[in-house]
Design a protein around this motif. Structure first.
Motif, mmCIF file in Angstrom:
data_model
loop_
_atom_site.group_PDB
_atom_site.id
_atom_site.type_symbol
_atom_site.label_atom_id
_atom_site.label_comp_id
_atom_site.label_asym_id
_atom_site.label_seq_id
_atom_site.Cartn_x
_atom_site.Cartn_y
_atom_site.Cartn_z
ATOM 1 N N ALA A 75 0.813 -1.215 0.000
ATOM 2 C CA ALA A 75 0.000 0.000 0.000
ATOM 3 C C ALA A 75 0.848 1.269 0.000
ATOM 4 C CB ALA A 75 -0.931 0.004 1.217
ATOM 5 N N THR A 76 2.186 1.119 0.066
ATOM 6 C CA THR A 76 3.085 2.262 0.099
ATOM 7 C C THR A 76 3.538 2.594 -1.318
ATOM 8 O OG1 THR A 76 3.850 1.613 2.301
ATOM 9 C CG2 THR A 76 5.242 3.133 1.069
ATOM 10 N N SER A 77 3.367 3.832 -1.739
ATOM 11 C CA SER A 77 3.684 4.212 -3.118
ATOM 12 C C SER A 77 5.178 4.358 -3.374
ATOM 13 C CB SER A 77 2.978 5.522 -3.474
ATOM 14 O OG SER A 77 3.370 6.566 -2.590
ATOM 15 N N ASP A 78 5.957 4.627 -2.333
ATOM 16 C CA ASP A 78 7.398 4.808 -2.475
ATOM 17 C C ASP A 78 8.105 3.504 -2.105
ATOM 18 O OD1 ASP A 78 10.131 5.365 -2.061
ATOM 19 O OD2 ASP A 78 9.711 7.439 -1.500
ATOM 20 N N PRO A 79 8.720 2.802 -3.101
ATOM 21 C CA PRO A 79 9.351 1.509 -2.802
ATOM 22 C C PRO A 79 10.416 1.576 -1.716
ATOM 23 C CG PRO A 79 9.112 1.784 -5.167
ATOM 24 C CD PRO A 79 8.773 3.107 -4.545
ATOM 25 N N GLN A 80 11.205 2.644 -1.702
ATOM 26 C CA GLN A 80 12.258 2.705 -0.689
ATOM 27 C C GLN A 80 11.677 2.917 0.707
ATOM 28 O OE1 GLN A 80 15.742 4.924 -1.619
ATOM 29 N NE2 GLN A 80 16.681 4.571 0.380
ATOM 30 N N PRO A 90 17.523 0.952 -6.246
ATOM 31 C CA PRO A 90 16.302 0.991 -7.057
ATOM 32 C C PRO A 90 16.425 0.272 -8.392
ATOM 33 C CG PRO A 90 17.369 3.156 -7.017
ATOM 34 C CD PRO A 90 18.064 2.312 -5.993
ATOM 35 N N ALA A 91 17.649 0.063 -8.881
ATOM 36 C CA ALA A 91 17.846 -0.623 -10.158
ATOM 37 C C ALA A 91 17.524 -2.113 -10.069
ATOM 38 C CB ALA A 91 19.280 -0.427 -10.643
ATOM 39 N N LEU A 124 4.262 -8.867 -12.396
ATOM 40 C CA LEU A 124 4.681 -9.317 -11.067
ATOM 41 C C LEU A 124 5.833 -8.446 -10.586
ATOM 42 C CD1 LEU A 124 4.417 -11.522 -8.833
ATOM 43 C CD2 LEU A 124 6.159 -12.816 -10.103
ATOM 44 N N ILE A 125 5.726 -7.941 -9.361
ATOM 45 C CA ILE A 125 6.772 -7.089 -8.796
ATOM 46 C C ILE A 125 7.818 -7.964 -8.103
ATOM 47 C CG2 ILE A 125 7.301 -5.224 -7.189
ATOM 48 C CD1 ILE A 125 4.367 -4.326 -7.494
ATOM 49 N N LEU A 126 9.040 -7.910 -8.617
ATOM 50 C CA LEU A 126 10.158 -8.622 -7.999
ATOM 51 C C LEU A 126 11.210 -7.588 -7.623
ATOM 52 C CD1 LEU A 126 10.589 -11.787 -10.264
ATOM 53 C CD2 LEU A 126 9.282 -11.544 -8.143
ATOM 54 N N ALA A 165 26.086 -11.002 -9.431
ATOM 55 C CA ALA A 165 26.015 -10.750 -7.991
ATOM 56 C C ALA A 165 24.850 -9.811 -7.695
ATOM 57 C CB ALA A 165 27.321 -10.135 -7.499
ATOM 58 N N ILE A 166 23.916 -10.292 -6.884
ATOM 59 C CA ILE A 166 22.764 -9.476 -6.493
ATOM 60 C C ILE A 166 23.075 -8.847 -5.136
ATOM 61 C CG2 ILE A 166 20.289 -9.431 -6.061
ATOM 62 C CD1 ILE A 166 21.034 -10.119 -8.937
ATOM 63 N N GLU A 167 23.631 -7.667 -5.164
ATOM 64 C CA GLU A 167 24.002 -6.987 -3.930
ATOM 65 C C GLU A 167 22.827 -6.146 -3.462
ATOM 66 O OE1 GLU A 167 27.705 -5.040 -4.823
ATOM 67 O OE2 GLU A 167 28.841 -6.895 -4.504
ATOM 68 N N ALA A 168 21.818 -6.856 -2.997
ATOM 69 C CA ALA A 168 20.586 -6.256 -2.471
ATOM 70 C C ALA A 168 19.933 -7.259 -1.551
ATOM 71 C CB ALA A 168 19.644 -5.888 -3.619
ATOM 72 N N GLY A 169 19.133 -6.753 -0.629
ATOM 73 C CA GLY A 169 18.467 -7.647 0.316
ATOM 74 C C GLY A 169 19.347 -8.023 1.484
ATOM 75 N N GLU A 170 18.970 -9.118 2.142
ATOM 76 C CA GLU A 170 19.670 -9.531 3.363
ATOM 77 C C GLU A 170 21.016 -10.173 3.059
ATOM 78 O OE1 GLU A 170 15.769 -10.339 6.198
ATOM 79 O OE2 GLU A 170 17.202 -11.953 5.860
ATOM 80 N N LYS A 171 21.971 -9.898 3.941
ATOM 81 C CA LYS A 171 23.276 -10.514 3.877
ATOM 82 C C LYS A 171 23.312 -11.767 4.769
ATOM 83 C CE LYS A 171 25.747 -6.132 3.160
ATOM 84 N NZ LYS A 171 26.835 -5.252 3.675
#
Length: 210
Positions: free
Chosen positions: A31-36, A76-77, A170-172, A202-208
């Motif tokens: 429900a939040t319009s700003d992804p960050q 955001p990329a 689909l939002i990924l 390398a997906i440098e995003a999300g949990e480490k």
């Protein structure tokens, strides 16, 4: 949510409360319009739950020192809106020890990741009562910066789903990629990402790695 709001009742109800809070969290994010801003909320609330909730996968001695789950900075990329190409394939069986087996059937391949990530991902449908989508993945950070068994993008069992766009894409968002519970403690057994869902980048995003 305040730490004093955490449910402290009998375990079956605590588990229900844990799942309810995760479902509510993802509903708020959708429900939040700003992804960050949604990601900031996700990071803060997950860290709070993992630090304080009785159903946290974090071993109790570590909870007192856990201030925040380790994550890459928001990028955001690495947010994508993908279409799906239907596939037909046999179900995979994930052995979960005392919890029995979980079967998940490939139902689609994403379309919209390859240009940036050099590959697409298989989307699975969890077989059994209720069902639901499941998208695990590995990448070149797996086993180093992130958990070697892979991470999850979508998991209907945990309510982890960012939903669809108005046009049905689909939002990924890999910034929301999270580590399965088995990475935190050996008491948990989790379905690990199959080889076909390994991204050659390398997906440098999300949990480490916890």
């Amino acid at each position: 949510m305040k730490e004093t709001d955490i449910y402290q009742g009998p375990e079956p109800y605590a588990l229900a409360d844990w799942r309810r809070r995760l479902n509510d969290l993802y509903a708020q994010i959708r429900a939040t319009s700003d992804p960050q801003k949604g990601w900031d909320m996700w990071r803060a609330e997950r860290s709070n739950l993992y630090r304080t909730h009785p159903m946290s996968p974090v071993p109790k001695p570590r909870r007192t020192t856990l201030k925040q789950i380790a994550m890459f900075d928001y990028n955001p990329a690495l947010r994508f809106y993908v279409s799906l190409d239907r596939v037909t394939a046999n179900a995979l069986t994930f052995q979960l020890d005392a919890d029995g087996d979980m079967r998940a059937r490939p139902i689609a391949r994403t379309q919209g990741l390859k240009a940036a990530l050099k590959a697409e991902l298989t989307v699975y449908w969890i077989e059994g009562y209720g069902g639901g989508l499941f998208i695990p993945f590995k990448d070149l950070t797996s086993g180093a910066q992130t958990y070697g068994g892979g991470r999850y993008l979508v998991d209907a069992i945990k309510g982890a789903d960012l939903g669809l766009t108005d046009t049905g894409a689909l939002i990924l968002d890999f910034n929301f990629a999270y580590t399965p519970s088995c990475a935190w403690a050996p008491d948990f057994v989790c379905p690990l990402s199959p080889p076909e869902n390994t991204l050659p980048t390398a997906i440098e995003a999300g949990e480490k790695t916890p």
